[in-house]
Design a protein around this motif. Structure first.
Motif, PDB file in Angstrom:
ATOM      1  N   TYR A   1      44.253  44.767 -17.962  1.00 18.66           N
ATOM      2  CA  TYR A   1      43.552  43.606 -18.580  1.00 18.66           C
ATOM      3  C   TYR A   1      42.306  44.096 -19.316  1.00 18.66           C
ATOM      4  O   TYR A   1      42.018  43.732 -20.430  1.00 18.66           O
ATOM      5  CB  TYR A   1      43.467  42.327 -17.462  1.00 18.66           C
ATOM      6  CG  TYR A   1      42.399  41.468 -18.200  1.00 18.66           C
ATOM      7  CD1 TYR A   1      42.659  40.524 -19.096  1.00 18.66           C
ATOM      8  CD2 TYR A   1      40.955  41.616 -17.675  1.00 18.66           C
ATOM      9  CE1 TYR A   1      41.627  39.614 -19.509  1.00 18.66           C
ATOM     10  CE2 TYR A   1      39.995  40.670 -18.105  1.00 18.66           C
ATOM     11  CZ  TYR A   1      40.370  39.934 -19.119  1.00 18.66           C
ATOM     12  OH  TYR A   1      39.496  38.865 -19.251  1.00 18.66           O
TER      13      TYR A   1
ATOM     14  N   ARG B   1      30.251  35.247 -20.079  1.00 23.36           N
ATOM     15  CA  ARG B   1      30.799  34.538 -21.198  1.00 23.36           C
ATOM     16  C   ARG B   1      29.777  34.039 -22.175  1.00 23.36           C
ATOM     17  O   ARG B   1      29.879  33.918 -23.355  1.00 23.36           O
ATOM     18  CB  ARG B   1      31.345  33.342 -20.713  1.00 23.36           C
ATOM     19  CG  ARG B   1      32.709  33.703 -19.659  1.00 23.36           C
ATOM     20  CD  ARG B   1      33.753  34.698 -20.144  1.00 23.36           C
ATOM     21  NE  ARG B   1      34.450  35.171 -19.415  1.00 23.36           N
ATOM     22  CZ  ARG B   1      35.358  36.138 -19.394  1.00 23.36           C
ATOM     23  NH1 ARG B   1      35.458  36.823 -20.545  1.00 23.36           N
ATOM     24  NH2 ARG B   1      35.806  36.700 -18.523  1.00 23.36           N
TER      25      ARG B   1
ATOM     26  N   SER C   1      43.863  38.597 -12.686  1.00 23.10           N
ATOM     27  CA  SER C   1      44.563  39.297 -13.794  1.00 23.10           C
ATOM     28  C   SER C   1      45.387  40.453 -13.354  1.00 23.10           C
ATOM     29  O   SER C   1      45.320  41.136 -12.240  1.00 23.10           O
ATOM     30  CB  SER C   1      43.534  39.851 -14.635  1.00 23.10           C
ATOM     31  OG  SER C   1      42.854  41.107 -14.389  1.00 23.10           O
TER      32      SER C   1
ATOM     33  N   SER D   1      35.767  36.556  -8.470  1.00 24.04           N
ATOM     34  CA  SER D   1      35.728  37.843  -9.692  1.00 24.04           C
ATOM     35  C   SER D   1      34.678  37.981 -10.691  1.00 24.04           C
ATOM     36  O   SER D   1      34.300  36.428 -10.964  1.00 24.04           O
ATOM     37  CB  SER D   1      37.260  37.756 -10.325  1.00 24.04           C
ATOM     38  OG  SER D   1      37.239  38.672 -11.453  1.00 24.04           O
TER      39      SER D   1
ATOM     40  N   HIS E   1      32.983  49.950 -16.918  1.00 21.04           N
ATOM     41  CA  HIS E   1      33.418  49.041 -15.817  1.00 21.04           C
ATOM     42  C   HIS E   1      34.952  49.340 -15.520  1.00 21.04           C
ATOM     43  O   HIS E   1      35.378  49.437 -14.373  1.00 21.04           O
ATOM     44  CB  HIS E   1      33.431  47.317 -16.250  1.00 21.04           C
ATOM     45  CG  HIS E   1      33.835  46.355 -15.464  1.00 21.04           C
ATOM     46  ND1 HIS E   1      34.676  45.355 -15.940  1.00 21.04           N
ATOM     47  CD2 HIS E   1      33.746  45.904 -14.087  1.00 21.04           C
ATOM     48  CE1 HIS E   1      35.002  44.542 -14.949  1.00 21.04           C
ATOM     49  NE2 HIS E   1      34.598  45.185 -13.830  1.00 21.04           N
TER      50      HIS E   1
END
Ligand code: HEM
Length: 272
Positions: free
Chosen positions: A252, A122, A247, A114, A230
């Motif tokens: 989420y 990140r 998730s 994913s 997204h």
């Protein structure tokens, strides 16, 4: 050489494909399901990751420039970041041509993979100052990558260095912020709010800091637009099914929209 002056003999010269390593780039689209639409799914992720690579290259150098008080250099890079962001925002339009039925044809081939595991995403969040402790665990499988992420996790983000630039420019900033634990997400501070308010109230006197603030707002604005598109594209394609990363899926992604990277720069608008 042809009669039009174009080179056709490259036995002794580097070619376009060699320079760009196209042998690697263009042989990295392996459709696990063999389904037609999986090509779009792979390409859109790879293109987004390439643009993220450029975003990081620019953002990290801009952080260094701000630390050195070289703001015009940083502005050039930050302007480029927002332009790149508009590319990845528009990429959602291409992905939205894939219907739920088409995606379901190959979704099972993805296993637990994913975008949640995208380490460049990140690193961008870290550079923007958003640090969530559970994230580093994902990368333990790859020690070299884990080291790179851990270093970035503990490093000051672009807002931290901007706050230090405010202090160097003479604004009275809470001294605890100037050497804080950068592994903790910034929570907001009254002295920073006051400094930005002064900048916005007299932009001629603080033109560089005002420009810096607006460049940061551009980037956060685009980042949130990317997150929103997204989330909506995911809702359009999988509805409220859980994600392959485990998730709750759209719920989420909606929660993630709530985080503000540069809170004072948004609040100052109400105070003016
Ligand atoms: C059919 C297309 C897509 C679907 C259905 C989808 C679905 C999801 C879901 C449900 C999540 C939440 C984590 C999980 O449980 O998996 C997620 C996270 C994420 N996806 Fe996608 N995604 C798609 C396309 C993309 C593309 C093209 C990118 C570009 C790189 C991307 C990047 C990310 C990132 C960075 C996250 C982490 C978000 C965060 O934690 O804030 N996704 N995706």
């Amino acid at each position: 050489m042809t009669e039009k002056g174009i080179h056709t003999d490259f036995k002794d010269n580097m070619t376009y494909g060699e320079y760009l390593r196209l042998d690697k780039v263009l042989t990295s689209q392996e459709r696990l399901s063999g389904h037609h639409d999986e090509m779009l799914f792979i390409v859109i992720h790879q293109v987004s990751e390439l643009w993220m690579k450029l975003i990081l290259h620019e953002l990290n150098t801009a952080i260094e420039s701000i630390e050195r008080d070289e703001l015009p250099e940083a502005f050039k890079m930050l302007a480029r970041v927002s332009r790149v962001q508009t590319q990845i925002i528009q990429a959602w339009d291409v992905l939205a041509t894939m219907t739920p039925a088409e995606y379901m044809e190959f979704r099972d081939s993805l296993g637990r993979a994913s975008g949640f595991q995208s380490y460049q995403n990140r690193l961008i969040e870290f550079a923007l100052g958003y640090k969530q402790p559970h994230i580093l665990k994902i990368y333990e499988k790859d020690p070299e990558l884990a080291r790179e992420l851990t270093a970035a996790y503990h490093a000051p983000g672009i807002y931290d260095v901007s706050i230090r630039a405010l202090a160097r420019a003479g604004f009275s900033i809470n001294p605890e912020l100037l050497d804080r634990d950068y592994a903790v997400t910034y929570q907001g501070d009254a002295t920073v709010a006051d400094a930005w308010l002064q900048v916005y109230q007299d932009v001629d006197a603080h033109w560089d800091l005002y420009q810096l603030a607006e460049k940061l707002v551009d980037i956060e604005d685009c980042h949130q637009q990317w997150r929103f598109r997204h989330m909506k594209t995911v809702e359009r394609i999988i509805g409220f099914k859980p994600g392959t990363g485990g998730s709750s899926g759209v719920s989420y992604l909606k929660q993630m929209l709530e985080h503000q990277f540069f809170p004072e720069l948004w609040n100052v608008r109400t105070k003016l």
